[in-house]
Design a protein around this motif. Structure first.
Motif, PDB file in Angstrom:
ATOM      1  N   ILE A  20       0.846  -1.190   0.000  1.00 48.01           N
ATOM      2  CA  ILE A  20       0.000   0.000   0.000  1.00 48.01           C
ATOM      3  C   ILE A  20       0.883   1.242   0.000  1.00 48.01           C
ATOM      4  N   ALA A  21       0.540   2.213  -0.831  1.00 50.94           N
ATOM      5  CA  ALA A  21       1.381   3.396  -1.003  1.00 50.94           C
ATOM      6  C   ALA A  21       1.566   4.153   0.307  1.00 50.94           C
ATOM      7  N   GLN A  22       0.471   4.523   0.954  1.00 48.86           N
ATOM      8  CA  GLN A  22       0.512   5.212   2.252  1.00 48.86           C
ATOM      9  C   GLN A  22      -0.548   4.573   3.156  1.00 48.86           C
ATOM     10  N   PRO A  23      -0.194   3.485   3.848  1.00 51.44           N
ATOM     11  CA  PRO A  23      -1.173   2.838   4.729  1.00 51.44           C
ATOM     12  C   PRO A  23      -1.548   3.772   5.866  1.00 51.44           C
ATOM     13  N   ASN A  24      -2.835   3.913   6.121  1.00 48.10           N
ATOM     14  CA  ASN A  24      -3.278   4.927   7.076  1.00 48.10           C
ATOM     15  C   ASN A  24      -4.205   4.313   8.125  1.00 48.10           C
ATOM     16  N   GLY A  25      -5.523   4.350   7.907  1.00 52.47           N
ATOM     17  CA  GLY A  25      -6.440   3.753   8.869  1.00 52.47           C
ATOM     18  C   GLY A  25      -6.355   2.240   8.869  1.00 52.47           C
ATOM     19  N   ILE A  26      -6.613   1.647  10.050  1.00 55.82           N
ATOM     20  CA  ILE A  26      -6.581   0.181  10.159  1.00 55.82           C
ATOM     21  C   ILE A  26      -7.646  -0.238  11.168  1.00 55.82           C
ATOM     22  N   ALA A  27      -8.377  -1.299  10.854  1.00 52.48           N
ATOM     23  CA  ALA A  27      -9.470  -1.730  11.731  1.00 52.48           C
ATOM     24  C   ALA A  27      -9.758  -3.206  11.525  1.00 52.48           C
ATOM     25  N   LEU A  28     -10.169  -3.853  12.612  1.00 55.52           N
ATOM     26  CA  LEU A  28     -10.532  -5.267  12.589  1.00 55.52           C
ATOM     27  C   LEU A  28     -12.043  -5.429  12.571  1.00 55.52           C
ATOM     28  N   SER A  29     -12.516  -6.469  11.903  1.00 56.56           N
ATOM     29  CA  SER A  29     -13.939  -6.795  11.938  1.00 56.56           C
ATOM     30  C   SER A  29     -14.295  -7.333  13.325  1.00 56.56           C
ATOM     31  N   PRO A  30     -15.565  -7.238  13.724  1.00 56.69           N
ATOM     32  CA  PRO A  30     -15.951  -7.689  15.068  1.00 56.69           C
ATOM     33  C   PRO A  30     -15.628  -9.156  15.351  1.00 56.69           C
ATOM     34  N   ASN A  31     -15.689 -10.002  14.328  1.00 61.12           N
ATOM     35  CA  ASN A  31     -15.404 -11.423  14.544  1.00 61.12           C
ATOM     36  C   ASN A  31     -13.917 -11.752  14.419  1.00 61.12           C
ATOM     37  N   GLY A  32     -13.094 -10.742  14.156  1.00 59.75           N
ATOM     38  CA  GLY A  32     -11.647 -10.956  14.056  1.00 59.75           C
ATOM     39  C   GLY A  32     -11.209 -11.687  12.818  1.00 59.75           C
ATOM     40  N   ALA A  33     -12.085 -11.832  11.837  1.00 62.42           N
ATOM     41  CA  ALA A  33     -11.738 -12.594  10.641  1.00 62.42           C
ATOM     42  C   ALA A  33     -11.119 -11.738   9.552  1.00 62.42           C
ATOM     43  N   HIS A  34     -11.341 -10.424   9.613  1.00 67.02           N
ATOM     44  CA  HIS A  34     -10.893  -9.555   8.529  1.00 67.02           C
ATOM     45  C   HIS A  34     -10.191  -8.316   9.081  1.00 67.02           C
ATOM     46  N   LEU A  35      -9.250  -7.798   8.299  1.00 65.68           N
ATOM     47  CA  LEU A  35      -8.557  -6.558   8.614  1.00 65.68           C
ATOM     48  C   LEU A  35      -8.745  -5.613   7.436  1.00 65.68           C
ATOM     49  N   TYR A  36      -9.054  -4.354   7.752  1.00 64.19           N
ATOM     50  CA  TYR A  36      -9.189  -3.308   6.736  1.00 64.19           C
ATOM     51  C   TYR A  36      -8.047  -2.308   6.899  1.00 64.19           C
ATOM     52  N   ILE A  37      -7.459  -1.887   5.775  1.00 60.20           N
ATOM     53  CA  ILE A  37      -6.413  -0.866   5.776  1.00 60.20           C
ATOM     54  C   ILE A  37      -6.733   0.133   4.673  1.00 60.20           C
ATOM     55  N   SER A  38      -6.653   1.420   4.986  1.00 60.93           N
ATOM     56  CA  SER A  38      -6.893   2.429   3.959  1.00 60.93           C
ATOM     57  C   SER A  38      -5.574   2.913   3.375  1.00 60.93           C
ATOM     58  N   ASP A  39      -5.626   3.292   2.103  1.00 56.51           N
ATOM     59  CA  ASP A  39      -4.467   3.835   1.391  1.00 56.51           C
ATOM     60  C   ASP A  39      -4.776   5.292   1.053  1.00 56.51           C
ATOM     61  N   THR A  40      -3.978   6.214   1.607  1.00 59.05           N
ATOM     62  CA  THR A  40      -4.167   7.637   1.337  1.00 59.05           C
ATOM     63  C   THR A  40      -2.997   8.179   0.514  1.00 59.05           C
ATOM     64  N   GLY A  41      -2.496   7.349  -0.385  1.00 58.26           N
ATOM     65  CA  GLY A  41      -1.347   7.722  -1.199  1.00 58.26           C
ATOM     66  C   GLY A  41      -1.598   8.864  -2.157  1.00 58.26           C
ATOM     67  N   ALA A  42      -2.853   9.274  -2.335  1.00 54.20           N
ATOM     68  CA  ALA A  42      -3.140  10.461  -3.149  1.00 54.20           C
ATOM     69  C   ALA A  42      -2.620  11.731  -2.486  1.00 54.20           C
TER      70      ALA A  42
END
Length: 416
Positions: free
Chosen positions: A271-293
């Protein structure tokens, strides 16, 4: 369905020019008021997927909102820019808004970045950071929710933490992604890393401040899973904003840190500029935002700043947790920000994904479908749920702090 108009005119010998004010398939009005009257709610027909000609949304070196799109052949579109809540999936959004949603602008604050909101249930207070400008600022902010109306004041932890940029609550402690780095600030050296704050004693502890001797550039945001492992992002923004005195020594990346052992593991460097990060409630998934713009230059002698590139990276990616929950795989984009870049990132109790993007917060389902948007008059950097039922939602950013009351619940961080 409004019938489209088609005008044919002769344009030279044997030639035809076509002027078309409404394309086949357009449905007017595009926007209409809807839902409870306790807030300004506007519903968008079919995601505005077909607009009447001639429409145009200006590209910008900063950001323009969807409501600033010029749609002169549909006067209803003027409702869009004035809405508190912009609804795209009417059924799901109105259920999440509840019977009496409200939006209130609560505090005027400085033009500094305001981040890392963490609600402490035992105190019923919301802790918020304030970053540059100006660099070198140590005091943070706290909202006392016991007061009516709430009050805003400064506080200083012991020892102070420079530029907390992300925050969460776990095991009765505030966990901060500390993004500042300086040889001497407030009489101490500070390096980007992970700190905890005991909100009852005001004492801070450093958990992590290096990667095998190298400085992290900007420990930007973090999430703690049920085992106590900390997932965090490390983009370049502290260097661009001169919150650190050292040019990047590491590639932008995301990591998993195990406080029990001290081990740090890279989980992604794509990811160009990894920024926000969050886990799903069941712990099965991870989300990461890219703010490379939003990006600048990385050399020690390069000028500060990070201009916005309209066509640069600005997406949210979803990963699956693998290897007994210690790593991630199966990266796929689930949202391409339609307004500025997806900065702060959190997941609601029902699995929906929320991100601060430009002047508002986008509310997505777990697959990246936009359900609604909360609109503000300032750029939102982050947000947090507070209160016994976790249905009060506070947003903060440049120049403002505001509050939403709705039926969409946040995750109970005290119960992880």
């Amino acid at each position: 369905m409004t019938p489209f108009s088609l005008v044919l005119t002769v344009a030279g010998f044997g030639g035809l020019a076509v002027a078309q004010s409404e394309p086949p398939g357009v449905s007017l009005p595009v926007a209409k008021t809807c839902g409870p009257t306790t807030a300004n709610i506007v519903c968008i027909d079919r995601y505005a997927s077909v607009l009447p000609y001639h429409f145009f949304r200006e590209s910008s070196v900063n950001e323009t909102s969807f409501g600033q799109t010029s749609v002169p052949n549909d006067t209803s579109f003027g409702l869009v820019g004035e809405a508190d809540f912009l609804v795209f999936d009417e059924k799901r959004a109105l259920r999440a808004l509840g019977s009496a949603p409200t939006y209130d602008f609560i505090f005027n604050v400085s033009a500094a970045v305001h981040e890392a909101p963490v609600w402490v249930p035992a105190l019923n207070k919301l802790f918020i950071s304030q970053l540059a400008p100006p660099p070198g600022f140590l005091p943070q902010l706290v909202v006392d929710l016991n007061q009516d109306p709430p009050t805003l004041s400064e506080y200083l932890s012991d020892p102070p933490v420079y530029a907390p940029n992300g925050g969460t609550f776990y095991n009765s402690l505030i966990y901060w992604a500390a993004s500042g780095g300086n040889n001497s600030i407030g009489g101490t050296e500070q390096r980007s890393g992970i700190r905890t704050l005991d909100p009852l004693t005001n004492k801070t502890v450093t958990l992590l401040n290096n990667y095998y001797g190298y400085y992290f550039t900007t420990v930007d945001d973090l999430a703690v899973d049920s085992t106590g492992a900390i997932w965090f992002t490390d983009p370049d923004y502290s260097w661009y904003n001169r919150l650190t005195d050292t040019a990047p020594q590491l590639k932008t990346a995301s990591y998993r840190f195990d406080p029990k052992t001290g081990a740090v593991t890279m989980i992604d460097d794509s990811i160009a500029q990894p920024n926000g990060i969050a886990l799903s409630p069941n712990g099965a998934h991870l989300y990461i935002s890219d703010t490379g713009a939003v990006a600048g230059l990385n050399q020690q002698d390069s000028p500060p700043g990070s201009p916005y590139n309209q066509t640069g990276p600005k997406a949210i990616y979803k990963f699956d947790l693998v290897d007994r929950g210690t790593h991630i795989a199966n990266k796929r984009p689930v949202w391409y920000a339609q307004d500025y870049v997806p900065d702060g990132l959190k997941v609601a109790a029902n699995g929906w994904v929320l991100t601060g993007a430009g002047k508002g917060v986008d509310v997505l389902d777990e697959y990246g479908v936009l359900i609604m948007r909360v609109q503000t008059n300032y750029v939102v950097q982050n947000f947090a749920w507070v209160g016994d039922t976790l249905t009060e939602f506070w947003m903060m950013g440049n120049n403002g702090i505001s509050r939403v009351r709705w039926a969409l619940q946040g995750q109970d961080l005290a119960d992880i």
